[in-house]
Design an enzyme around this catalytic site. Structure first.
Site, mmCIF file in Angstrom:
data_model
loop_
_atom_site.group_PDB
_atom_site.id
_atom_site.type_symbol
_atom_site.label_atom_id
_atom_site.label_comp_id
_atom_site.label_asym_id
_atom_site.label_seq_id
_atom_site.Cartn_x
_atom_site.Cartn_y
_atom_site.Cartn_z
ATOM 1 N N SER A 138 35.758 33.937 46.685
ATOM 2 C CA SER A 138 35.513 34.414 48.187
ATOM 3 C C SER A 138 35.546 35.688 48.353
ATOM 4 O O SER A 138 36.192 36.459 47.241
ATOM 5 C CB SER A 138 36.780 33.720 48.934
ATOM 6 O OG SER A 138 36.652 34.253 50.315
ATOM 7 N N TYR A 151 46.071 31.993 51.700
ATOM 8 C CA TYR A 151 44.832 31.979 50.846
ATOM 9 C C TYR A 151 44.275 33.044 50.395
ATOM 10 O O TYR A 151 44.032 33.072 49.028
ATOM 11 C CB TYR A 151 43.970 31.446 52.137
ATOM 12 C CG TYR A 151 42.389 31.231 51.684
ATOM 13 C CD1 TYR A 151 42.193 30.065 50.966
ATOM 14 C CD2 TYR A 151 41.439 32.282 51.740
ATOM 15 C CE1 TYR A 151 40.712 29.781 50.463
ATOM 16 C CE2 TYR A 151 40.139 32.098 51.242
ATOM 17 C CZ TYR A 151 40.029 30.805 50.920
ATOM 18 O OH TYR A 151 38.478 30.468 50.470
ATOM 19 N N LYS A 155 43.509 33.709 46.368
ATOM 20 C CA LYS A 155 42.176 33.922 45.712
ATOM 21 C C LYS A 155 42.201 35.002 45.086
ATOM 22 O O LYS A 155 41.477 35.294 43.949
ATOM 23 C CB LYS A 155 41.363 34.133 47.039
ATOM 24 C CG LYS A 155 40.858 32.900 47.749
ATOM 25 C CD LYS A 155 39.989 32.005 46.644
ATOM 26 C CE LYS A 155 39.474 30.529 47.414
ATOM 27 N NZ LYS A 155 38.817 29.880 46.472
#
Length: 330
Positions: A138, A151, A155
């Protein structure tokens, strides 16, 4: 043709769209996810697309389950050619509203799930000196944003893990490759099923891309894994470049805009798939609820795939401009 492909998080979103994209080429696709109903629907999609489907209910946060799943894939479908890590979960909330066990669970699924999947694939690929691992990343692997600390942290961890592993494989001159695909905002069911403590329904920060755009990039990366990473969508490229040169300005910009930009005006749904699958009894499909605001194409992805052509065109344009300016100065 006939590739054996494993996709984690295959019952929804990018994972589901990627499984279907591989199936269109006749691949044998192992679908790893938790939700029984979502998995069954994904099997139907894969088979309608022309592939062979093997559904396996697995929690990627459990390394033993992941390794057993890999062993089953090789026994029933054959040696694994491509492993795609997609599965994740998270919490939409300010950091202090995320309980420690929720943060840990997010990290176990979203980061360690990739580690366990990569290990299960690599222990089988390395002795054969063949195979590709695709990490679905991402823009948030480089640029953290408010309300997604768990999150973003996971990542970022995947990015560091990817860099380290890639160096090791290059050192070993291995023909097993690992590449990463950095995604933009994508219209997936995560915004309807991720645990949220926001007052309104979570949304991806526009512009929003359909999962098929992401899936096409995953398939392309699997076919061309020597590049260390791919950027999908102009917003991803712009975010990564801006973060490199103006991270402090982005901090302030996101502090002003990041809360509102990640919420709609609608009340939030509350299914929460952090501890149990949201699609156990309901199929959410590949798409989220933002179809009317999402695009199914990315010119940046096309340009990335045709870098030689684009570079040649830019060089030719620059040469033509130089000639024109030179003549007009005489």
């Amino acid at each position: 043709m006939g590739q054996v492909v494993v996709v984690t998080g295959a019952s929804g979103g990018i994972g589901r769209a990627s499984a279907v994209a591989f199936a269109r080429r006749g691949a044998k696709v192992a679908l790893l996810a938790r939700g029984e109903t979502g998995l069954a629907a994904a099997v139907d999609d894969v088979e309608r697309a022309g592939g062979t489907a093997l559904p396996i209910e697995v929690d990627v946060a459990d390394h033993e389950q992941v390794d057993l799943a890999a062993a089953r894939v090789e026994k029933e479908l054959g040696p694994i050619d491509v492993w795609v890590n997609v599965a994740f979960s998270s919490v939409f909330a300010p950091f202090l509203e995320i309980e420690p066990e929720e943060f840990r669970r997010t990290t176990e699924v979203t980061y360690l799930g990739y580690v366990y999947g990569t290990r299960a694939a690599l222990t089988r690929m390395k002795p054969r000196d063949h195979g590709t691992i695709v990490q679905v990343g991402s823009a948030l692997a480089y640029r953290g944003i408010p309300l997604q600390s768990a999150y973003c942290g996971a990542k970022h961890a995947i990015q560091g893990f990817h860099d380290s592993l890639r160096c090791e494989l290059l050192h070993d001159k291995s023909n097993v490759h690992v590449t990463m695909v950095q995604m933009p905002a994508v219209n997936t069911p995560q915004f309807s099923w991720v645990l949220s403590r926001l007052p309104k329904h979570p949304q991806p920060v526009p512009p929003i891309f359909q999962p098929e755009v992401a899936a096409d990039a995953v398939v392309y990366a699997a076919d061309h894994p020597r590049r260390r990473e791919y950027w999908v969508g102009a917003p991803t490229a712009a975010t990564l470049i801006a973060n490199k040169f103006a991270a402090g300005l982005l901090d302030r910009y996101l502090a002003r805009t990041g809360y509102k930009a990640q919420q709609t005006d609608e009340p939030a749904e509350k299914p929460a798939n952090l501890w149990a699958p949201a699609d156990e009894d309901r199929d959410y499909g590949a798409h989220g609820v933002f179809d009317d605001r999402s695009t199914n194409r990315s010119y940046q992805v096309w340009a990335s795939r045709h870098r030689g052509m684009v570079g040649g065109a830019l060089a030719a344009g620059a040469a033509a401009a130089t000639v024109y300016l030179t003549r007009n100065q005489r």
